[in-house]
Write a protein that holds these residues in place. Structure first.
Motif, PDB file in Angstrom:
ATOM      1  N   PHE A  34      27.315  37.873  27.293  1.00 12.49           N
ATOM      2  CA  PHE A  34      27.826  38.588  28.338  1.00 12.49           C
ATOM      3  C   PHE A  34      27.052  38.651  29.488  1.00 12.49           C
ATOM      4  O   PHE A  34      25.874  38.435  29.228  1.00 12.49           O
ATOM      5  N   ILE A  35      27.633  38.803  30.518  1.00 16.36           N
ATOM      6  CA  ILE A  35      26.832  38.790  31.882  1.00 16.36           C
ATOM      7  C   ILE A  35      26.433  40.322  32.066  1.00 16.36           C
ATOM      8  O   ILE A  35      27.345  41.351  32.105  1.00 16.36           O
ATOM      9  N   PRO A  36      25.234  40.416  32.441  1.00 15.99           N
ATOM     10  CA  PRO A  36      24.608  41.723  32.519  1.00 15.99           C
ATOM     11  C   PRO A  36      25.119  42.174  33.755  1.00 15.99           C
ATOM     12  O   PRO A  36      25.303  41.707  34.821  1.00 15.99           O
ATOM     13  N   ASN A  37      25.367  43.634  33.679  1.00 15.22           N
ATOM     14  CA  ASN A  37      25.502  44.570  35.272  1.00 15.22           C
ATOM     15  C   ASN A  37      24.417  44.439  35.898  1.00 15.22           C
ATOM     16  O   ASN A  37      23.524  45.151  35.478  1.00 15.22           O
ATOM     17  N   MET A  38      24.340  43.953  37.111  1.00 16.12           N
ATOM     18  CA  MET A  38      22.953  43.874  37.950  1.00 16.12           C
ATOM     19  C   MET A  38      23.377  44.473  39.377  1.00 16.12           C
ATOM     20  O   MET A  38      22.912  43.905  40.365  1.00 16.12           O
ATOM     21  N   ASP A  39      24.174  45.459  39.187  1.00 15.40           N
ATOM     22  CA  ASP A  39      24.723  46.306  40.316  1.00 15.40           C
ATOM     23  C   ASP A  39      24.087  47.769  40.374  1.00 15.40           C
ATOM     24  O   ASP A  39      24.550  48.515  39.710  1.00 15.40           O
ATOM     25  N   SER A  40      23.112  48.170  41.120  1.00 17.37           N
ATOM     26  CA  SER A  40      22.256  47.308  41.963  1.00 17.37           C
ATOM     27  C   SER A  40      20.606  47.807  41.604  1.00 17.37           C
ATOM     28  O   SER A  40      20.583  48.509  41.229  1.00 17.37           O
ATOM     29  N   LEU A  41      19.949  46.747  42.305  1.00 19.17           N
ATOM     30  CA  LEU A  41      18.467  47.168  42.077  1.00 19.17           C
ATOM     31  C   LEU A  41      17.852  47.497  43.476  1.00 19.17           C
ATOM     32  O   LEU A  41      18.252  46.860  44.560  1.00 19.17           O
ATOM     33  N   LEU A  42      16.958  48.677  43.541  1.00 23.22           N
ATOM     34  CA  LEU A  42      16.465  49.042  44.938  1.00 23.22           C
ATOM     35  C   LEU A  42      15.149  48.313  45.299  1.00 23.22           C
ATOM     36  O   LEU A  42      14.156  48.317  44.255  1.00 23.22           O
ATOM     37  N   LEU A  43      14.936  47.842  46.286  1.00 21.62           N
ATOM     38  CA  LEU A  43      13.771  47.232  46.914  1.00 21.62           C
ATOM     39  C   LEU A  43      12.989  48.443  47.649  1.00 21.62           C
ATOM     40  O   LEU A  43      13.660  49.187  48.174  1.00 21.62           O
ATOM     41  N   HIS A  44      11.706  48.539  47.029  1.00 23.30           N
ATOM     42  CA  HIS A  44      10.950  49.530  47.772  1.00 23.30           C
ATOM     43  C   HIS A  44      10.971  49.302  49.455  1.00 23.30           C
ATOM     44  O   HIS A  44      11.063  48.521  50.003  1.00 23.30           O
ATOM     45  N   GLY A  45      11.126  50.650  49.974  1.00 23.86           N
ATOM     46  CA  GLY A  45      11.206  50.556  51.450  1.00 23.86           C
ATOM     47  C   GLY A  45      10.270  50.015  52.278  1.00 23.86           C
ATOM     48  O   GLY A  45      10.274  49.328  53.157  1.00 23.86           O
ATOM     49  N   LYS A  46       8.856  50.011  51.558  1.00 24.54           N
ATOM     50  CA  LYS A  46       7.787  49.268  52.382  1.00 24.54           C
ATOM     51  C   LYS A  46       7.688  47.679  51.916  1.00 24.54           C
ATOM     52  O   LYS A  46       7.009  47.036  52.511  1.00 24.54           O
ATOM     53  N   ALA A  47       8.682  47.341  50.793  1.00 26.80           N
ATOM     54  CA  ALA A  47       8.436  45.855  50.505  1.00 26.80           C
ATOM     55  C   ALA A  47       9.369  45.004  51.617  1.00 26.80           C
ATOM     56  O   ALA A  47      10.024  45.535  52.342  1.00 26.80           O
ATOM     57  N   LYS A  48       9.059  43.721  51.638  1.00 26.35           N
ATOM     58  CA  LYS A  48       9.576  42.756  52.422  1.00 26.35           C
ATOM     59  C   LYS A  48      10.562  41.902  51.555  1.00 26.35           C
ATOM     60  O   LYS A  48      10.039  41.588  50.406  1.00 26.35           O
ATOM     61  N   THR A  49      11.567  41.270  52.091  1.00 30.12           N
ATOM     62  CA  THR A  49      12.560  40.485  51.530  1.00 30.12           C
ATOM     63  C   THR A  49      11.855  39.008  51.294  1.00 30.12           C
ATOM     64  O   THR A  49      11.318  38.574  52.407  1.00 30.12           O
ATOM     65  N   THR A  50      11.480  38.436  50.271  1.00 26.57           N
ATOM     66  CA  THR A  50      10.871  37.062  50.144  1.00 26.57           C
ATOM     67  C   THR A  50      12.015  36.284  49.176  1.00 26.57           C
ATOM     68  O   THR A  50      12.721  36.778  48.682  1.00 26.57           O
ATOM     69  N   ASP A  51      11.792  34.915  49.107  1.00 29.52           N
ATOM     70  CA  ASP A  51      12.590  34.014  48.359  1.00 29.52           C
ATOM     71  C   ASP A  51      12.453  34.555  46.829  1.00 29.52           C
ATOM     72  O   ASP A  51      13.397  34.413  46.144  1.00 29.52           O
ATOM     73  N   ILE A  96      15.322  35.678  42.113  1.00 25.03           N
ATOM     74  CA  ILE A  96      15.071  34.675  43.355  1.00 25.03           C
ATOM     75  C   ILE A  96      16.414  34.403  44.230  1.00 25.03           C
ATOM     76  O   ILE A  96      17.428  34.833  43.872  1.00 25.03           O
ATOM     77  N   ASN A  97      16.266  34.156  45.398  1.00 27.72           N
ATOM     78  CA  ASN A  97      17.494  33.866  46.261  1.00 27.72           C
ATOM     79  C   ASN A  97      18.130  32.563  46.112  1.00 27.72           C
ATOM     80  O   ASN A  97      17.707  31.780  45.575  1.00 27.72           O
ATOM     81  N   LYS A  98      19.315  32.487  47.075  1.00 24.62           N
ATOM     82  CA  LYS A  98      20.084  31.161  46.729  1.00 24.62           C
ATOM     83  C   LYS A  98      19.019  29.945  47.192  1.00 24.62           C
ATOM     84  O   LYS A  98      19.370  28.956  46.753  1.00 24.62           O
ATOM     85  N   LYS A  99      18.220  30.224  48.270  1.00 26.16           N
ATOM     86  CA  LYS A  99      17.371  29.152  48.677  1.00 26.16           C
ATOM     87  C   LYS A  99      16.563  28.593  47.524  1.00 26.16           C
ATOM     88  O   LYS A  99      16.469  27.280  47.519  1.00 26.16           O
ATOM     89  N   LEU A 100      15.934  29.491  46.785  1.00 26.85           N
ATOM     90  CA  LEU A 100      14.863  29.063  45.789  1.00 26.85           C
ATOM     91  C   LEU A 100      15.640  28.521  44.358  1.00 26.85           C
ATOM     92  O   LEU A 100      15.140  27.641  43.835  1.00 26.85           O
ATOM     93  N   LYS A 101      16.899  29.232  44.342  1.00 29.32           N
ATOM     94  CA  LYS A 101      17.720  28.850  42.987  1.00 29.32           C
ATOM     95  C   LYS A 101      18.173  27.252  43.414  1.00 29.32           C
ATOM     96  O   LYS A 101      18.340  26.277  42.523  1.00 29.32           O
TER      97      LYS A 101
END
Length: 233
Positions: free
Chosen positions: A52-69, A82-87
């Motif tokens: 089955f496909i796991p429910n991954m809605d949603s994960l919380l990124l820490h407020g002090k964290a930055k988005t990365t690939d 990983i994001n679409k670029k790395l995928k």
């Protein structure tokens, strides 16, 4: 042939001063549901992909964290966020069995739908030349390391169980077996660009070609180190 260790960056200027970047699930996420990520883990820990496909809605990124690939994500399921670029980059190379699951990530109350959890099943302990490799037993955080000789995978299984029994049955201090240097034999698939040996070594290894592509494409959120502990015939 040179290989490298691939890992999540930890609290750097690029990722922000927190680790992991993903801290928790959204409020109200129900671990008890049959499609929850925890339910997925209970099956995946047996070494298979759940059906089955796991429910991954949603994960919380820490407020002090930055988005990365690559986002650091503490989970007992082996894989990476990983994001679409790395995928798209990974899809150009040879990996062990793996699956992608789209995930929703929330950062500062903004939902980001560009991330995927990549679950990887990789166990190449059958291809280790045990007499040529070097192993230690150690306590927590690799404390008090002591050399141990292993002659085969079955020898590892037997001695690892003995250490576990010593800890839980005989109440002796906890110790586990870890690899200091690993020789892989001639039957190992050298076409693999990315793999984990597993059990006594949790590092992820990648080929020179994949390492060069990661650097060339400016992938963020990862650390790359020479795998001086790995020897492949």
């Amino acid at each position: 042939m040179q290989y490298y260790i691939f890992k999540e960056s930890c609290a750097t200027e690029e990722t922000g001063p927190v680790y992991p970047q993903i801290q928790r699930w959204r409020s109200g996420y129900d671990d008890d549901k049959p499609d929850s990520f925890y339910s997925y883990y209970l099956i995946a820990k047996g070494g298979a992909f759940p059906d089955f496909i796991p429910n991954m809605d949603s994960l919380l990124l820490h407020g002090k964290a930055k988005t990365t690939d690559l986002l650091s994500f503490a989970t007992s399921v082996t894989g990476f966020m990983i994001n679409k670029k790395l995928k798209m980059l990974f899809e150009q190379f040879v990996f062990p069995p793996h699956r992608f699951y789209q995930a929703k990530v929330i950062h500062k109350q903004v939902q980001i739908n560009d991330y995927w959890f990549m679950h990887i099943i990789s166990d190449y302990t059958d291809f280790v030349d045990y007499p040529k490799s070097a192993f230690i037993t150690s306590g927590f955080s690799n404390s008090e390391p002591k050399p141990i000789t292993l002659m085969s995978k079955q020898d590892y299984i037997n001695k690892a169980k003995q250490l576990q029994d010593n800890s839980f049955i005989k109440k002796l201090p906890y110790r586990s077996i870890n690899a200091k240097k690993i020789h892989l034999n001639e039957k190992f698939n050298k076409d693999l660009d990315f793999f984990q040996i597993n059990r006594f070594d949790i590092n992820f290894y990648m080929s020179q070609e994949l390492k060069d592509a990661i650097i060339r494409n400016g992938i963020t959120g990862c650390d790359i180190l020479p795998a001086d502990n790995l020897i492949i015939k």
